[in-house]
Design a protein around this motif. Structure first.
Motif, mmCIF file in Angstrom:
data_model
loop_
_atom_site.group_PDB
_atom_site.id
_atom_site.type_symbol
_atom_site.label_atom_id
_atom_site.label_comp_id
_atom_site.label_asym_id
_atom_site.label_seq_id
_atom_site.Cartn_x
_atom_site.Cartn_y
_atom_site.Cartn_z
ATOM 1 N N THR A 257 0.748 -0.951 -0.242
ATOM 2 C CA THR A 257 -0.312 0.506 0.641
ATOM 3 C C THR A 257 0.469 1.368 -0.106
ATOM 4 O O THR A 257 1.638 0.852 0.466
ATOM 5 C CB THR A 257 -0.940 -0.105 1.733
ATOM 6 O OG1 THR A 257 0.047 -0.371 2.582
ATOM 7 C CG2 THR A 257 -1.819 -1.313 1.565
ATOM 8 N N HIS A 258 0.597 2.187 -0.200
ATOM 9 C CA HIS A 258 1.036 3.639 -0.501
ATOM 10 C C HIS A 258 0.073 4.519 0.239
ATOM 11 O O HIS A 258 -0.896 4.649 0.405
ATOM 12 C CB HIS A 258 1.561 3.643 -1.761
ATOM 13 C CG HIS A 258 0.775 3.973 -2.177
ATOM 14 N ND1 HIS A 258 0.114 5.029 -2.912
ATOM 15 C CD2 HIS A 258 -0.184 2.294 -3.182
ATOM 16 C CE1 HIS A 258 -1.317 4.603 -4.782
ATOM 17 N NE2 HIS A 258 -1.530 3.473 -4.165
ATOM 18 N N LYS A 259 0.911 6.366 -0.010
ATOM 19 C CA LYS A 259 0.255 7.384 0.934
ATOM 20 C C LYS A 259 -0.740 7.989 -0.999
ATOM 21 O O LYS A 259 -0.936 8.834 0.081
ATOM 22 C CB LYS A 259 0.867 7.936 1.495
ATOM 23 C CG LYS A 259 1.557 6.943 2.712
ATOM 24 C CD LYS A 259 1.031 6.913 3.830
ATOM 25 C CE LYS A 259 1.287 6.518 4.637
ATOM 26 N NZ LYS A 259 0.984 5.626 5.869
ATOM 27 N N TYR B 12 17.044 7.330 -1.414
ATOM 28 C CA TYR B 12 16.171 7.592 -0.671
ATOM 29 C C TYR B 12 15.815 6.008 -0.574
ATOM 30 O O TYR B 12 14.707 5.531 -1.488
ATOM 31 C CB TYR B 12 15.188 8.415 -0.716
ATOM 32 C CG TYR B 12 14.795 7.578 1.133
ATOM 33 C CD1 TYR B 12 14.966 7.474 2.403
ATOM 34 C CD2 TYR B 12 12.635 7.859 0.880
ATOM 35 C CE1 TYR B 12 14.097 7.302 3.618
ATOM 36 C CE2 TYR B 12 12.332 7.748 1.870
ATOM 37 C CZ TYR B 12 13.024 7.325 3.617
ATOM 38 O OH TYR B 12 11.921 6.932 4.556
ATOM 39 N N ASP B 13 16.635 4.550 0.110
ATOM 40 C CA ASP B 13 15.967 3.310 0.157
ATOM 41 C C ASP B 13 14.897 3.083 -0.479
ATOM 42 O O ASP B 13 14.966 2.380 -1.039
ATOM 43 C CB ASP B 13 16.736 2.572 1.447
ATOM 44 C CG ASP B 13 18.092 3.224 2.514
ATOM 45 O OD1 ASP B 13 18.655 4.116 0.998
ATOM 46 O OD2 ASP B 13 18.138 3.042 3.495
ATOM 47 N N SER C 88 21.056 -0.812 8.348
ATOM 48 C CA SER C 88 19.526 -0.588 8.209
ATOM 49 C C SER C 88 19.601 -2.090 8.351
ATOM 50 O O SER C 88 20.118 -3.442 8.374
ATOM 51 C CB SER C 88 19.435 -0.773 7.070
ATOM 52 O OG SER C 88 18.278 -0.637 5.862
ATOM 53 N N VAL C 89 17.623 -1.872 8.454
ATOM 54 C CA VAL C 89 16.830 -2.721 8.693
ATOM 55 C C VAL C 89 16.147 -3.310 7.570
ATOM 56 O O VAL C 89 14.732 -3.540 7.936
ATOM 57 C CB VAL C 89 16.260 -3.778 10.044
ATOM 58 C CG1 VAL C 89 17.316 -3.476 11.114
ATOM 59 C CG2 VAL C 89 15.315 -1.861 10.522
ATOM 60 N N ASP D 53 9.960 -11.321 8.266
ATOM 61 C CA ASP D 53 8.835 -10.394 7.639
ATOM 62 C C ASP D 53 8.450 -9.636 7.044
ATOM 63 O O ASP D 53 7.254 -8.973 7.273
ATOM 64 C CB ASP D 53 7.474 -10.703 8.493
ATOM 65 C CG ASP D 53 6.310 -11.172 7.384
ATOM 66 O OD1 ASP D 53 6.341 -11.456 6.061
ATOM 67 O OD2 ASP D 53 5.465 -10.338 7.847
ATOM 68 N N PHE D 54 9.919 -8.703 6.712
ATOM 69 C CA PHE D 54 10.114 -7.492 6.086
ATOM 70 C C PHE D 54 9.651 -7.075 4.831
ATOM 71 O O PHE D 54 9.654 -7.895 4.384
ATOM 72 C CB PHE D 54 11.446 -6.900 7.090
ATOM 73 C CG PHE D 54 11.693 -5.816 7.340
ATOM 74 C CD1 PHE D 54 11.909 -4.998 8.217
ATOM 75 C CD2 PHE D 54 12.851 -7.418 8.599
ATOM 76 C CE1 PHE D 54 12.296 -4.722 9.098
ATOM 77 C CE2 PHE D 54 12.853 -6.646 9.933
ATOM 78 C CZ PHE D 54 12.985 -5.335 10.287
ATOM 79 N N ALA E 159 6.699 -5.061 2.989
ATOM 80 C CA ALA E 159 5.396 -4.461 3.239
ATOM 81 C C ALA E 159 5.645 -2.967 3.155
ATOM 82 O O ALA E 159 5.463 -2.587 2.166
ATOM 83 C CB ALA E 159 3.785 -5.443 3.438
ATOM 84 N N PRO E 160 6.168 -2.739 4.688
ATOM 85 C CA PRO E 160 5.561 -1.135 4.765
ATOM 86 C C PRO E 160 7.084 -0.535 3.767
ATOM 87 O O PRO E 160 6.368 0.621 3.727
ATOM 88 C CB PRO E 160 5.888 -1.208 5.783
ATOM 89 C CG PRO E 160 5.699 -2.489 6.409
ATOM 90 C CD PRO E 160 6.157 -3.525 5.867
ATOM 91 N N GLU E 161 8.057 -1.002 3.529
ATOM 92 C CA GLU E 161 8.649 -0.725 2.825
ATOM 93 C C GLU E 161 8.261 -0.254 0.984
ATOM 94 O O GLU E 161 9.324 0.590 0.362
ATOM 95 C CB GLU E 161 10.084 -1.506 3.004
ATOM 96 C CG GLU E 161 10.716 -1.210 4.027
ATOM 97 C CD GLU E 161 10.229 -2.004 4.973
ATOM 98 O OE1 GLU E 161 8.954 -3.002 4.392
ATOM 99 O OE2 GLU E 161 10.716 -2.723 5.922
ATOM 100 N N PHE E 162 6.891 -0.392 0.959
ATOM 101 C CA PHE E 162 7.455 -0.996 -0.632
ATOM 102 C C PHE E 162 6.588 1.198 -0.437
ATOM 103 O O PHE E 162 5.800 1.357 0.092
ATOM 104 C CB PHE E 162 5.738 -1.117 -0.989
ATOM 105 C CG PHE E 162 5.533 -0.763 -2.515
ATOM 106 C CD1 PHE E 162 5.184 -1.624 -3.548
ATOM 107 C CD2 PHE E 162 4.154 -0.273 -1.953
ATOM 108 C CE1 PHE E 162 5.151 -0.921 -4.616
ATOM 109 C CE2 PHE E 162 3.456 -0.049 -3.449
ATOM 110 C CZ PHE E 162 4.094 0.152 -4.594
ATOM 111 N N ALA E 163 7.233 1.867 -1.501
ATOM 112 C CA ALA E 163 7.218 3.335 -1.584
ATOM 113 C C ALA E 163 7.483 3.529 -2.862
ATOM 114 O O ALA E 163 8.430 3.508 -2.922
ATOM 115 C CB ALA E 163 8.162 4.284 -0.526
ATOM 116 N N TRP F 29 7.601 6.806 -5.691
ATOM 117 C CA TRP F 29 8.537 8.190 -5.806
ATOM 118 C C TRP F 29 7.466 8.872 -5.860
ATOM 119 O O TRP F 29 6.850 8.849 -6.980
ATOM 120 C CB TRP F 29 9.934 7.826 -6.547
ATOM 121 C CG TRP F 29 10.607 9.035 -7.141
ATOM 122 C CD1 TRP F 29 10.571 10.287 -5.571
ATOM 123 C CD2 TRP F 29 11.460 9.622 -7.810
ATOM 124 N NE1 TRP F 29 11.334 11.347 -6.352
ATOM 125 C CE2 TRP F 29 12.417 10.177 -7.744
ATOM 126 C CE3 TRP F 29 11.589 9.005 -9.586
ATOM 127 C CZ2 TRP F 29 12.703 10.927 -8.614
ATOM 128 C CZ3 TRP F 29 12.419 9.897 -9.868
ATOM 129 C CH2 TRP F 29 13.189 10.953 -10.044
#
Ligand SMILES: [Ca+2]
Ligand SMILES: [Ca+2]
Ligand SMILES: [Ca+2]
Ligand SMILES: [Ca+2]
Ligand SMILES: [Ca+2]
Lengths: 512, 512
Positions: free
Chosen positions: A174-176, A407-408, A431-432, A497-498, A500-504, A506
């Motif tokens: 998901t994204h913002k 930005y990673d 980094s994690v 289980d990292f 999903a939140p890292e989907f970002a 641009w």
């Protein structure tokens, strides 16, 4: 010149590449120190600074990472300290010299490979997920609720995917954004990113969820993606609860399909490695990045692809890449992207100036080229075969440059959209980061951090600094691990289980 | 002028405010139609268009929403169609006329209230959550993992908060930014947003999780927030797993404290209502928005606060608000923010032009003022007491304007950071928005959508269009529901656990 490969172990100098004409002081070296191979260090050299491994006449190229970092501005004897007093760039950075350092590629090596998922159309995946994508933030909660219905709850001892062991999971990304945006390039960029995920071979099936009235409409998106692609809007279905129930039912109905897919041997040429550094430290350019560069060269030698990015970290030193451009058009496309960043940064009042700072110089970096090479070293030394914009498909094999920010999470999201099927992430501070549906392997630049964050680090490249391993040997070890990871070996971030939140995606335009 | 409050029911005209000099055609009205109260509609009037409720001389103010939408450009008889041929703005929009329409406020009403959480320092919460905030995307997964340890799993029949019934939940609010950004205004804006959440009275305790090397450092943030605030960095703790374990343990150790807090009666003056419309339709300005405006006036009459926002939707009609500014400084601050948006939009090549389009005019909107009032109507008619920037604390009672974009999740995130303790969200197309730690109440503009999305809509304002209720009566019903929601009545979005993915701090700078 000493045989650096043989003598590196336990020596005060680190040689980053066999062709290098300078070595890097592992720690401060006293004047008069005699090294194996007959080299005597002429004057005190601080840690991280350069020592000449061979004599240079004035005007000679000086090589670090096997690449030009400048030219001798005075004659340099073996064992001399190399820095601002005898190393300069001259006119080097004023000429893109497209293709000047282009090499005739060697024939590809064969025989290495991994167990991948070959999809019906030939694309090769490294994982086997069902994906839930969203057009807009307004459908994020619904998407996450659908994914949650398939999540294992360890505390409760509950596993809804127990009958489907070949399915890696159901993941909602998901994204913002997706609304409150203008419909020009910002929207196109988001759609390109989502399309890249929708067709990614690490997904067997993808469901796309929208609200209905958003700027980023689900209609027209995701044509030609993965099979059995479904599109639902919350307004169409009559609300959140009904949409969740429908999507959960749809996914349950197809789970047997991805579960029936098996891994099969594919050649290493199917590797597409996203290269990234994040949380860098002063060791990044000495250990993990050049070691990853050695691995990148192996990937390319085997016919695979590596995707470099982080345009702002290339800024002012794009000549490093244009000189290796396989064609004039490739070189020019990179220059175009640098120009785009210049005007984008100027419009936002942001500086991209990467000239070595006084602190960089105190640490041993002399030229902007040398500084940028610290990041670019990850990509090894092969020709630049393709330049793509953020999230565009990487269609060439070999070294591909994807334009994008440093930005990673934003960078890796673009690289995965471009088709990367494994991510190699170097980090000094620790980094994690993790990613889905593509595994991330994390490479530590130093041993203390590796030990401190052992749950999160996959490979220790601090061994180079510790004198236990050469850059080339560490590179081989990374290459082996990339193949193993592509073949199903779970990375540290996957174990936790990292991803999903890292989907970002641009975001380049204003929120309105 | 007919007694609109008495005659509205079952009439072809909707009167949006008792002071109005025009009514809105609920559906097309044929020429010669006689209405209750003696009004005869002179010519055919399309649905959504205006009919004069009283005679106007040329130059007379024309009032809709109880506010000036322009001036009669010719004499207008009772029952005449009012549109471009007899309604104009003249010089009205060229003069901010700060304070020109300022009113002497009536004494506050008392006696209404709700059961709230009064925190030790006097702040009043409407919910009782434990919060997990992040400095950067790099700690998002860790934050979500901590929250997950406290989540109920209905499918597994597992509830880790079963012993703590007074705790509404442990919520992680994560975002995509915090690094790869410049350290000027974009960072200040993010920090201000996080600080607003950290001190929000709907949190009993807050834990802040960082990575360690991000631009948005945890140090210096969140001073003076909620009690027992804890700050952890993943790099400091030695990795993700250890950080999760530590945070889970920390939260378990304090859960008895928020569980011991009880609701107590507080006056309605403690209400701070965020006003927002999203997924608007042509009914928004006729039903839900003016009804919410009537509720806003009640909130303010009782000494409470309403927070209007969506600066781009005010653009070109800021005079509506400056004329009601309580002081010169308040009016000027609004004009400053409009200027900021002009230059921000110009720098990004984006248009904020809100002049009525041909489609707007066909639908019955004559002037830009009238169009903007469709959105601004949510705020009622009281004086503008304060203008704040995005996420700044709303410290005045009455009507507060918070600068910010119109994109729903970004806007509400700023309003909650500013201190809103209940969100009133009008929607025509059907939004499924929810928020945490503050409840969102959703108001449907039309009955068909209300029925279609019954699981997600809290209040139907389509009753006004259906002729079943006046705007004022609907406003009273909304006011009652806002009090009930503040006092613990669960909204539709809360029943479905919406609100964490919708946390979306405004990103105004480039990603680098
Ligand atoms: Ca472009
Ligand atoms: Ca980077
Ligand atoms: Ca929850
Ligand atoms: Ca400011
Ligand atoms: Ca809006």
């Amino acid at each position: 010149m000493p045989d650096t490969r043989a003598t590196i172990i336990d020596q005060p100098l680190i040689v980053l590449h066999p062709d290098d004409s300078v070595g890097i002081a592992r720690h401060e070296i006293a004047a008069g120190t005699a090294l194996q191979g007959g080299l005597v260090v002429a004057s005190r050299v601080p840690a991280g600074h350069k020592v000449a491994l061979k004599p240079h006449a004035a005007g000679d190229k000086i090589l670090r990472y096997g690449q030009i970092i400048g030219f001798a501005s005075a004659p340099i004897a073996v064992g001399a300290h190399v820095h601002e007093h005898n190393l300069g760039l001259g006119e080097f950075t004023r000429d893109h010299a497209i293709g000047a350092d282009r090499q005739s590629p060697a024939p590809h090596l064969t025989g290495r490979g991994f167990l991948g998922y070959r999809r019906p159309d030939g694309r090769v995946g490294t994982r086997n997920y069902v994906g839930i994508l969203t057009t807009v933030n307004c459908s994020a909660h619904v998407a996450l609720s659908v994914a949650r219905a398939f999540e294992r709850n360890e505390m409760a001892g509950y596993d809804p995917l127990a009958e489907f062991p070949n399915v890696d999971g159901v993941v909602a990304l998901t994204h913002k954004t997706g609304c409150g945006m203008s419909a020009g390039e910002p929207l196109q960029l988001l759609r390109r990113t989502l399309e890249g995920y929708a067709r990614h071979p690490n997904f067997s099936h993808v469901i796309v969820l929208g609200l209905g009235c958003e700027v980023n409409q689900v209609g027209g998106l995701f044509d030609g993606g993965n099979p059995a692609l479904r599109r639902l809007t919350i307004q169409g279905e009559g609300g959140a609860r009904k949409t969740i129930a429908r999507a959960v039912e749809d996914i349950r109905a197809i789970l047997a399909e991805p579960n029936a897919v098996n891994r099969e041997w594919v050649p290493a040429s199917e590797l597409k490695v996203a290269l990234i550094c994040g949380g860098s430290d002063s060791y990044s350019g000495i250990t993990a990045n050049p070691a990853l560069g050695a691995a990148s060269d192996l990937v390319v030698r085997h016919g695979g692809t590596v995707i470099l990015s982080e345009t702002p970290e290339t800024f002012g030193a794009e000549h490093l890449l244009t000189r290796r451009a396989a064609t004039q058009a490739v070189g020019e496309r990179l220059v175009d992207r640098i120009r785009w960043w210049e005007s984008y940064a100027a419009a936002h009042g942001v500086s991209l100036n990467a000239n070595p700072t006084p602190g960089n110089k105190a640490g041993g970096l002399t030229t902007i080229i040398e500084k940028s090479l610290g990041a670019i070293a990850k990509a090894g030394r092969t020709n630049l075969e393709q330049v793509i914009e953020y999230a565009e498909p990487a269609t060439m094999r070999g070294l591909v440059f994807m334009d994008g920010p440093g930005y990673d999470p934003v960078q890796v999201t673009g690289q995965i959209a471009s088709g990367a099927n494994v991510v190699a992430f170097t980090t000094g501070r620790g980094s994690v980061f993790g990613s889905k549906p593509v595994p991330t392997v994390k490479l530590a630049t130093n041993s203390p951090m590796y030990r401190h964050m052992a749950d999160d680090m996959d490979i220790n490249c601090g061994t180079i600094l510790d004198g236990e391993e050469s850059v080339a040997d560490c590179g081989k070890r990374i290459f082996d691990r990339l193949l193993a990871t592509a073949g199903g070996h779970r990375s540290k971030s996957e174990e936790q289980d990292f991803g999903a939140p890292e989907f970002a995606p641009w975001v380049i335009g204003p929120v309105i």
